[in-house]
Write a protein that holds these residues in place. Sequence first.
Motif, PDB file in Angstrom:
ATOM      1  N   ARG A  39       0.844  -1.203   0.000  1.00 47.85           N
ATOM      2  CA  ARG A  39       0.000   0.000   0.000  1.00 47.85           C
ATOM      3  C   ARG A  39       0.882   1.257   0.000  1.00 47.85           C
ATOM      4  N   GLU A  40       1.904   1.269   0.860  1.00 44.59           N
ATOM      5  CA  GLU A  40       2.810   2.420   0.955  1.00 44.59           C
ATOM      6  C   GLU A  40       3.635   2.575  -0.320  1.00 44.59           C
ATOM      7  N   ALA A  43       1.410   4.000  -3.045  1.00 52.78           N
ATOM      8  CA  ALA A  43       1.184   5.419  -2.746  1.00 52.78           C
ATOM      9  C   ALA A  43       2.418   6.241  -3.098  1.00 52.78           C
ATOM     10  N   ARG A  44       3.607   5.728  -2.802  1.00 44.96           N
ATOM     11  CA  ARG A  44       4.849   6.440  -3.128  1.00 44.96           C
ATOM     12  C   ARG A  44       4.975   6.634  -4.638  1.00 44.96           C
ATOM     13  N   ARG A  47       2.352   9.245  -5.809  1.00 44.84           N
ATOM     14  CA  ARG A  47       2.753  10.610  -5.417  1.00 44.84           C
ATOM     15  C   ARG A  47       3.902  11.122  -6.281  1.00 44.84           C
ATOM     16  N   ASP A  92      -5.544  16.189  -7.214  1.00 48.27           N
ATOM     17  CA  ASP A  92      -5.514  15.929  -5.779  1.00 48.27           C
ATOM     18  C   ASP A  92      -4.729  14.643  -5.540  1.00 48.27           C
ATOM     19  N   GLU A  93      -3.584  14.791  -4.901  1.00 47.21           N
ATOM     20  CA  GLU A  93      -2.681  13.674  -4.671  1.00 47.21           C
ATOM     21  C   GLU A  93      -3.346  12.536  -3.892  1.00 47.21           C
ATOM     22  N   GLU A  94      -4.061  12.870  -2.840  1.00 41.37           N
ATOM     23  CA  GLU A  94      -4.689  11.833  -2.011  1.00 41.37           C
ATOM     24  C   GLU A  94      -5.787  11.093  -2.774  1.00 41.37           C
ATOM     25  N   SER A  95      -6.523  11.811  -3.615  1.00 42.04           N
ATOM     26  CA  SER A  95      -7.542  11.147  -4.445  1.00 42.04           C
ATOM     27  C   SER A  95      -6.892  10.199  -5.436  1.00 42.04           C
ATOM     28  N   VAL A  97      -4.055   8.602  -5.065  1.00 47.33           N
ATOM     29  CA  VAL A  97      -3.621   7.431  -4.311  1.00 47.33           C
ATOM     30  C   VAL A  97      -4.817   6.521  -4.020  1.00 47.33           C
ATOM     31  N   ALA A  98      -5.922   7.107  -3.591  1.00 48.33           N
ATOM     32  CA  ALA A  98      -7.119   6.314  -3.277  1.00 48.33           C
ATOM     33  C   ALA A  98      -7.619   5.561  -4.511  1.00 48.33           C
TER      34      ALA A  98
END
Length: 144
Positions: A39-40, A43-44, A47, A92-95, A97-98
């Motif tokens: 998961r990490e 995400a990396r 990002r 949106d970075e978090e979106s 990743v999601a």
Amino acid sequence: MVLIITRALGRRAPLLDDWSVDLPPDDGRGEEGGGLTLRELIARVVRAEVAAFRQRQRRDSLLRVLSPSEIDDAAARGRVLPGGRPASPEVDEESAVAVALSGFEDGLYLVVIDGTEQRDLDAQVFVRPDSRLTFLRLTFLAGA
């Protein structure tokens, strides 16, 4: 740096050119590159790609003067872009990743690290400077 490779089932050509992302810092778990969850790691990568996209956006918003050889080369590829394009909406970075994590959970793509398929987002993975991280997009048959 970890080499990122993108492929799709049924296609010989890669989806994108291969690129690299920085390794996670050593976190004291005894392995170079440290251990982190899948998961990490996803995400990396997402990002890093969002940051690269933003950088390309800034670069492409500037109007550039092209040399005759740059114009000829771009024309041969089928598209001459002198820049000056308006910026796209902010990402949106978090979106992002999601969406990537949701796609993995939904089985839209596989993740293969150094030839080993990863199936669990919360499983610990280790990457080395020479690791190859492959994202394999799956193709579904109509009516399946």
